[in-house]
Design a protein around this motif. Structure first.
Motif, PDB file in Angstrom:
ATOM      1  N   ARG A 107       4.003  10.130  10.130  1.00 52.80           N
ATOM      2  CA  ARG A 107       4.911  11.028   8.169  1.00 52.80           C
ATOM      3  C   ARG A 107       4.135  10.454   6.822  1.00 52.80           C
ATOM      4  NH1 ARG A 107       7.570  12.519   4.265  1.00 52.80           N
ATOM      5  NH2 ARG A 107       8.653  10.393   3.801  1.00 52.80           N
ATOM      6  N   ARG A 108       4.679   9.254   6.721  1.00 51.05           N
ATOM      7  CA  ARG A 108       3.766   8.613   5.955  1.00 51.05           C
ATOM      8  C   ARG A 108       2.762   8.439   4.966  1.00 51.05           C
ATOM      9  NH1 ARG A 108       5.429   3.530   5.423  1.00 51.05           N
ATOM     10  NH2 ARG A 108       5.764   3.484   3.298  1.00 51.05           N
ATOM     11  N   GLU A 109       1.743   8.368   6.702  1.00 50.56           N
ATOM     12  CA  GLU A 109       0.859   8.229   5.820  1.00 50.56           C
ATOM     13  C   GLU A 109      -0.148   9.816   5.814  1.00 50.56           C
ATOM     14  OE1 GLU A 109      -0.885   4.494   9.488  1.00 50.56           O
ATOM     15  OE2 GLU A 109      -0.924   6.520  10.115  1.00 50.56           O
ATOM     16  N   LEU A 157      -1.324   2.373   1.872  1.00 53.37           N
ATOM     17  CA  LEU A 157      -2.588   3.454   1.675  1.00 53.37           C
ATOM     18  C   LEU A 157      -2.977   3.772   0.863  1.00 53.37           C
ATOM     19  CD1 LEU A 157      -4.001   4.419   4.001  1.00 53.37           C
ATOM     20  CD2 LEU A 157      -2.618   6.002   4.900  1.00 53.37           C
ATOM     21  N   SER A 158      -1.893   4.419   0.068  1.00 53.40           N
ATOM     22  CA  SER A 158      -2.618   5.487  -1.031  1.00 53.40           C
ATOM     23  C   SER A 158      -3.300   4.669  -2.368  1.00 53.40           C
ATOM     24  CB  SER A 158      -1.401   6.143  -2.003  1.00 53.40           C
ATOM     25  OG  SER A 158      -1.580   6.741  -2.993  1.00 53.40           O
ATOM     26  N   MET A 159      -2.837   3.069  -2.507  1.00 56.89           N
ATOM     27  CA  MET A 159      -3.455   2.665  -3.189  1.00 56.89           C
ATOM     28  C   MET A 159      -4.906   1.702  -2.940  1.00 56.89           C
ATOM     29  SD  MET A 159      -0.557  -0.168  -5.333  1.00 56.89           S
ATOM     30  CE  MET A 159      -1.425  -0.606  -6.338  1.00 56.89           C
ATOM     31  N   SER A 160      -5.135   0.956  -1.453  1.00 53.86           N
ATOM     32  CA  SER A 160      -6.230   1.239  -1.396  1.00 53.86           C
ATOM     33  C   SER A 160      -7.509   2.450  -1.131  1.00 53.86           C
ATOM     34  CB  SER A 160      -5.507   0.432   0.061  1.00 53.86           C
ATOM     35  OG  SER A 160      -4.794  -0.580   0.790  1.00 53.86           O
ATOM     36  N   MET A 161      -6.795   3.364  -0.725  1.00 49.78           N
ATOM     37  CA  MET A 161      -7.570   4.402  -0.620  1.00 49.78           C
ATOM     38  C   MET A 161      -8.366   4.529  -2.331  1.00 49.78           C
ATOM     39  SD  MET A 161      -6.487   7.785   2.112  1.00 49.78           S
ATOM     40  CE  MET A 161      -5.086   7.814   0.978  1.00 49.78           C
ATOM     41  N   THR A 162      -6.849   4.535  -2.860  1.00 46.85           N
ATOM     42  CA  THR A 162      -8.060   4.444  -5.129  1.00 46.85           C
ATOM     43  C   THR A 162      -9.084   3.745  -5.134  1.00 46.85           C
ATOM     44  OG1 THR A 162      -6.038   5.632  -4.940  1.00 46.85           O
ATOM     45  CG2 THR A 162      -6.747   5.111  -6.907  1.00 46.85           C
ATOM     46  N   ARG A 205      -4.908  -3.508   5.778  1.00 46.42           N
ATOM     47  CA  ARG A 205      -3.918  -2.802   6.481  1.00 46.42           C
ATOM     48  C   ARG A 205      -4.153  -1.495   6.497  1.00 46.42           C
ATOM     49  NH1 ARG A 205       0.990  -5.902   2.917  1.00 46.42           N
ATOM     50  NH2 ARG A 205      -0.394  -8.323   2.879  1.00 46.42           N
ATOM     51  N   ASN A 206      -3.345  -1.079   7.963  1.00 46.63           N
ATOM     52  CA  ASN A 206      -3.881   1.093   8.125  1.00 46.63           C
ATOM     53  C   ASN A 206      -5.153   0.848   8.262  1.00 46.63           C
ATOM     54  OD1 ASN A 206      -0.653   0.716   7.654  1.00 46.63           O
ATOM     55  ND2 ASN A 206      -0.523   0.711   5.337  1.00 46.63           N
ATOM     56  N   LYS A 207      -5.558   0.127   8.580  1.00 43.46           N
ATOM     57  CA  LYS A 207      -7.567   0.557   8.870  1.00 43.46           C
ATOM     58  C   LYS A 207      -7.769   2.204   8.821  1.00 43.46           C
ATOM     59  CE  LYS A 207      -9.234  -4.422   8.856  1.00 43.46           C
ATOM     60  NZ  LYS A 207      -8.892  -5.512   9.551  1.00 43.46           N
ATOM     61  N   ARG A 208      -6.611   2.038  10.231  1.00 44.35           N
ATOM     62  CA  ARG A 208      -7.420   3.379  11.394  1.00 44.35           C
ATOM     63  C   ARG A 208      -7.480   4.538   9.883  1.00 44.35           C
ATOM     64  NH1 ARG A 208      -4.308   6.902  14.356  1.00 44.35           N
ATOM     65  NH2 ARG A 208      -5.873   8.384  15.672  1.00 44.35           N
ATOM     66  N   ALA A 209      -5.663   4.457   9.409  1.00 48.72           N
ATOM     67  CA  ALA A 209      -5.724   5.697   8.613  1.00 48.72           C
ATOM     68  C   ALA A 209      -6.408   5.492   7.502  1.00 48.72           C
ATOM     69  CB  ALA A 209      -4.406   5.294   7.966  1.00 48.72           C
ATOM     70  N   LEU A 210      -7.087   4.556   7.005  1.00 46.28           N
ATOM     71  CA  LEU A 210      -7.284   4.193   5.463  1.00 46.28           C
ATOM     72  C   LEU A 210      -8.432   5.087   5.990  1.00 46.28           C
ATOM     73  CD1 LEU A 210      -7.689   2.540   3.031  1.00 46.28           C
ATOM     74  CD2 LEU A 210      -8.060   0.358   4.049  1.00 46.28           C
ATOM     75  N   ILE A 211      -9.259   4.317   7.347  1.00 51.66           N
ATOM     76  CA  ILE A 211     -10.714   4.501   7.020  1.00 51.66           C
ATOM     77  C   ILE A 211     -10.898   6.104   7.318  1.00 51.66           C
ATOM     78  CG2 ILE A 211     -12.947   4.881   8.979  1.00 51.66           C
ATOM     79  CD1 ILE A 211     -12.166   1.865  10.031  1.00 51.66           C
ATOM     80  N   PHE A 212     -10.221   6.510   8.051  1.00 52.86           N
ATOM     81  CA  PHE A 212      -9.983   8.594   8.033  1.00 52.86           C
ATOM     82  C   PHE A 212      -9.669   8.548   7.052  1.00 52.86           C
ATOM     83  CE2 PHE A 212      -7.381  12.287   7.541  1.00 52.86           C
ATOM     84  CZ  PHE A 212      -8.359  12.966   8.524  1.00 52.86           C
ATOM     85  N   GLY A 213      -8.898   8.038   5.636  1.00 53.13           N
ATOM     86  CA  GLY A 213      -8.051   9.100   4.640  1.00 53.13           C
ATOM     87  C   GLY A 213     -10.312   9.171   3.715  1.00 53.13           C
TER      88      GLY A 213
END
Length: 299
Positions: free
Chosen positions: A232-234, A102-107, A40-48
């Protein structure tokens, strides 16, 4: 027990053991649904993820090359800058009303990537900064196993226990994590005591370099996200992920694998500095998120 025996016990058993226990406790907190969040949140995830793999290492390398007072501390700043975001980033993202999924996915993703990229970062730093100053022999292959054995492997064991005995996992993780955290920070204290002469000589430089590292990372990332159109949350989740580091793993590499306590000082110094930055970031994020959350905004 002699002082040398104590330092050997710390480097060979206490520090690695506490990290293994912490990673098991993190695994005890994970469920299969946490991994589904990755998609989920693929665009923000890829960027992060891409930003974490590029921005902090470049900033850390720039500071190491220009202002690090010693070769060992330069390697330490490289190790610090290349560590992934810590699990505490999830806690602070939730406190700041950011995107927790998103935070958990990046971690999760960055922790898995870390074991494959950090040996190359570390070898480059050792060869560049200490190749002429010290005879440092750390086989590349052993890096992979040493880091894998204290990160992914124990976390997988914890994840399996959570899937098999969820009630026990929820009960046990609190005691395991608390005990391991006490041992870990006690180890930090012993390392600090061992390095008092180096710390006394370079305290000012260490402090201001870690401040610059955190300030530059959050300014660069927030500037980029401002024009990326994230919510903002992302933005909150991505910003906090860049501030909270897994210092314990980097200290393990410096102390237990390389065998150089001085290299661990940037990580130890960064712990309180980054915490101050994150608390300020969380305070600002909560205030800016009060009028209307979920809309594209900056922080």
């Amino acid at each position: 027990m002699t002082y040398a025996d104590l330092m050997a016990l710390l480097g060979n058993w206490l520090l690695p053991g506490s990290l293994v226990a912490i990673m098991v406790s993190m695994g005890l907190s994970l469920t299969a649904d946490d991994f589904r969040q990755v998609f989920r949140n693929k665009r923000a995830l890829i960027f992060g993820v891409c930003s974490m793999l590029v921005v902090p290492p470049l900033i850390g390398l720039g500071l190491a090359l220009t202002v690090a007072p010693t070769a060992a501390l330069a390697v330490g700043f490289i190790l610090l800058a290349t560590t992934p975001g810590g699990m505490l980033s999830n806690l602070f993202t939730d406190m700041a009303k950011g995107d927790l999924a998103l935070s958990m996915s990046m971690t999760l993703i960055l922790s898995m990537i870390y074991i494959f990229v950090v040996p190359f970062y570390a070898h480059f730093a050792l060869l560049h900064f200490m190749g002429l100053a010290a005879d440092v022999q750390v086989p590349l292959a052993s890096f992979f196993w040493d880091i894998f054995s204290i990160t992914i492997l124990p976390a997988t064991v914890g994840f399996a226990i959570r899937a098999w005995r969820p009630d026990f996992a929820i009960w046990f993780k609190r005691y395991l994590k608390n005990t391991a955290t006490i041992v870990l920070f006690s180890s930090f204290g012993v390392i600090l005591y061992d390095q008092v002469p180096v710390l006394r000589e370079n305290l000012g430089a260490l402090f201001w370099i870690t401040v610059a590292l955190n300030l530059m990372m959050v300014v660069v990332v927030m500037t980029i996200t401002r024009f990326a159109g994230f919510t903002r949350r992302e933005n909150v989740a991505i910003g906090i992920e860049h501030l909270m580091r897994q210092e314990g793993t980097a200290i393990f590499i410096a102390v237990s694998i390389v065998g150089n306590n001085e290299m661990s000082l940037p990580m130890i110094m960064n712990t309180p500095v980054a915490l101050c930055f994150v608390l300020l970031f969380v305070t600002v994020a909560r205030r800016m998120g009060q009028p209307g959350q979920g809309t594209p905004a900056t922080i």
